[in-house]
Design a protein around this motif. Structure first.
Motif, PDB file in Angstrom:
ATOM      1  N   PHE A  80      13.086 -24.809  43.775  1.00 44.12           N
ATOM      2  CA  PHE A  80      12.592 -26.316  43.039  1.00 44.12           C
ATOM      3  C   PHE A  80      11.826 -26.979  44.277  1.00 44.12           C
ATOM      4  O   PHE A  80      11.577 -27.063  45.311  1.00 44.12           O
ATOM      5  N   TRP A  81      10.911 -27.779  43.806  1.00 47.05           N
ATOM      6  CA  TRP A  81       9.221 -28.558  44.580  1.00 47.05           C
ATOM      7  C   TRP A  81      10.619 -29.833  44.252  1.00 47.05           C
ATOM      8  O   TRP A  81      11.125 -30.216  43.763  1.00 47.05           O
ATOM      9  N   TYR A 102       7.063 -28.837  50.652  1.00 51.04           N
ATOM     10  CA  TYR A 102       7.438 -28.993  49.098  1.00 51.04           C
ATOM     11  C   TYR A 102       8.538 -28.237  48.081  1.00 51.04           C
ATOM     12  O   TYR A 102       8.473 -28.500  47.170  1.00 51.04           O
ATOM     13  N   LEU A 103       8.717 -27.315  49.387  1.00 51.63           N
ATOM     14  CA  LEU A 103      10.266 -27.163  48.773  1.00 51.63           C
ATOM     15  C   LEU A 103      11.593 -26.927  49.027  1.00 51.63           C
ATOM     16  O   LEU A 103      11.366 -27.638  49.967  1.00 51.63           O
ATOM     17  N   ASP A 104      12.831 -27.696  47.884  1.00 54.79           N
ATOM     18  CA  ASP A 104      13.534 -28.578  48.615  1.00 54.79           C
ATOM     19  C   ASP A 104      14.070 -27.675  49.103  1.00 54.79           C
ATOM     20  O   ASP A 104      14.664 -26.710  49.193  1.00 54.79           O
ATOM     21  N   PRO A 105      14.677 -27.917  50.659  1.00 58.12           N
ATOM     22  CA  PRO A 105      15.464 -27.755  51.311  1.00 58.12           C
ATOM     23  C   PRO A 105      17.133 -26.699  51.266  1.00 58.12           C
ATOM     24  O   PRO A 105      17.552 -25.606  51.153  1.00 58.12           O
ATOM     25  N   ALA A 106      17.153 -27.682  50.068  1.00 60.83           N
ATOM     26  CA  ALA A 106      18.688 -27.661  49.576  1.00 60.83           C
ATOM     27  C   ALA A 106      18.806 -26.465  48.153  1.00 60.83           C
ATOM     28  O   ALA A 106      19.898 -26.396  47.267  1.00 60.83           O
ATOM     29  N   ARG A 107      17.395 -25.985  47.347  1.00 60.63           N
ATOM     30  CA  ARG A 107      17.051 -26.130  46.104  1.00 60.63           C
ATOM     31  C   ARG A 107      15.970 -24.895  46.187  1.00 60.63           C
ATOM     32  O   ARG A 107      15.205 -25.641  45.863  1.00 60.63           O
TER      33      ARG A 107
END
Length: 416
Positions: A291-292, A283-288
């Motif tokens: 950000f969730w 649930y964490l944005d791998p690219a950011r």
């Protein structure tokens, strides 16, 4: 012999022109970061000045009324506690004790004209009628609640407009715990249409608040400088936060508790629970990583600092559990209590106001102790669970936690 007249060259060659353009480009590339840094330095100084003005306002308020402005107050209906009734635009609306400390501060930060509007009944040309001190602070049709106040905004924060309703970047410190930060010491007893307010007379609410709400501000309670026995220079009063941009920033919107694990007691026992669950389940944005993901957040409407007049923790409270610019982790809906760190768009830290009026810039790397230590809490939820840390224990969150508590007898022996 060639008798043609010689013509002198008067322009640049193509090569020379390209060289000049390249030099100008290099100079611009060198100067632009310096210009941006100078602009941010100016915005940061302006933000610091706003915090200072709020500090002066708090001290002038205390001098006038011998207490701090209350977080969670306002004229209300003593017989009915319906949110719908509180929003009414026919003159019968009421606050439900939901006004933030910033409302009472208005006359002391050069907002006397707005205070006059709020403290008197209002009749609008469209027929809406509002009582003195207005309806609930999330009623967007009431003009004062939608007013943007420059003193309450950090110039470095780009957030503006709806769904925010008069945004703020400055919030009250509730200490190094979060349980009962929405209800506080004054609670409603009975059904929404038939009950009464218990003003510091409900034993359970008093136990929970005394134990877990250890900051300069206690929800719905009159607090005085004399209550800050750790010392005004050692106790945080106000801290900076970013406002939500609807971009899933982990500092601005809470993680959805339905995704697993972050029940009240579990969160009280591990303030990093939301991050742990998010990392384990993607649930964490791998690219950011700051950000969730789109499926992880609780609300696009209720985010950090959206309503300066609203006492709900997501809007005008913060705690010193996790260090500045850490993730938000909330219980149930995102407006309720939870782990709510300070945050900012400044590089490397946040502005905070000490209770003595001093403005400090606290770095993200401040000593914050054991981030997975349980909070100090008592009688949590219907099960009546108590923390493994006894009531009155020193903060487990290092220097940062110690600065958030008002009377826990920690020794401040580090620079901050």
């Amino acid at each position: 012999m060639n008798d043609c007249p010689r013509r002198d060259r008067t322009g640049f060659t193509l090569v020379e022109l390209l060289v000049v353009i390249a030099i100008i480009g290099v100079l611009v590339g060198l100067l632009l970061p310096a210009v941006q840094a100078a602009r941010e330095a100016s915005r940061r100084m302006s933000c610091s000045n706003n915090v200072k003005q709020i500090g002066l306002g708090l001290h002038n308020y205390h001098a006038a009324y011998n207490q701090l402005p209350i977080e969670g107050t306002g004229a209300t209906n003593e017989m009915v506690n319906s949110a719908t009734a509180g929003d009414a635009s026919n003159g019968t609306g009421f606050t439900r004790l939901e006004l933030s400390f910033l409302v009472g501060l208005l006359p002391f930060v050069e907002q006397q004209s707005l205070w006059e509007q709020i403290s008197n009944p209002m009749v609008e040309s469209d027929g809406d009628r509002w009582p003195a001190f207005g309806p609930r602070p999330r009623q967007g049709d009431y003009p004062p609640w939608a007013t943007n106040i420059p003193t309450f905004r950090c110039p470095s924060d780009p957030g503006y407009g709806l769904p925010g309703l008069g945004r703020t970047n400055y919030t009250a410190c509730s200490g190094d715990g979060f349980y009962y930060a929405m209800e506080g010491v004054t609670v409603w007893q009975g059904s929404v249409s038939n009950g009464r307010w218990l003003y510091e007379s409900d034993s359970q609410a008093m136990t929970r608040s005394r134990c877990g709400l250890r900051g300069a501000f206690v929800t719905r309670k009159s607090m005085k400088f004399r209550d800050l026995t750790d010392g005004l220079s050692n106790t945080i009063a106000v801290g900076e936060v970013i406002t939500g941009l609807q971009d899933n920033d982990i500092r601005a919107v809470g993680f959805d508790n339905s995704k697993g694990g972050n029940t009240t007691v579990n969160m009280l026992n591990n303030p990093k629970l939301c991050e742990d669950v998010a990392m384990a389940n993607g649930y964490l944005d791998p690219a950011r990583p700051r950000f969730w993901t789109d499926t992880a957040t609780t609300s696009a409407v209720t985010q950090r600092g959206f309503q300066w007049a609203d006492y709900h923790p997501i809007h005008t409270q913060f705690n010193t559990i996790l260090p500045p610019n850490s993730e938000i982790c909330t219980v149930n809906t995102s407006e309720r209590y939870g782990v709510l760190p300070s945050s900012s768009h400044h590089q490397g830290g946040v502005h905070i106001l000490m209770a003595d009026g001093a403005v400090k810039f606290i770095t993200d790397s401040i000593n914050a102790g054991n981030r997975r230590s349980p909070c100090v809490y008592c009688d949590a939820t219907t099960s009546g669970t108590n923390s493994v840390l006894a009531a009155g224990s020193p903060s487990p969150y290092g220097l940062w936690g110690a600065l958030g508590t008002r009377a826990s007898n920690e020794v401040i022996d580090q620079e901050f």
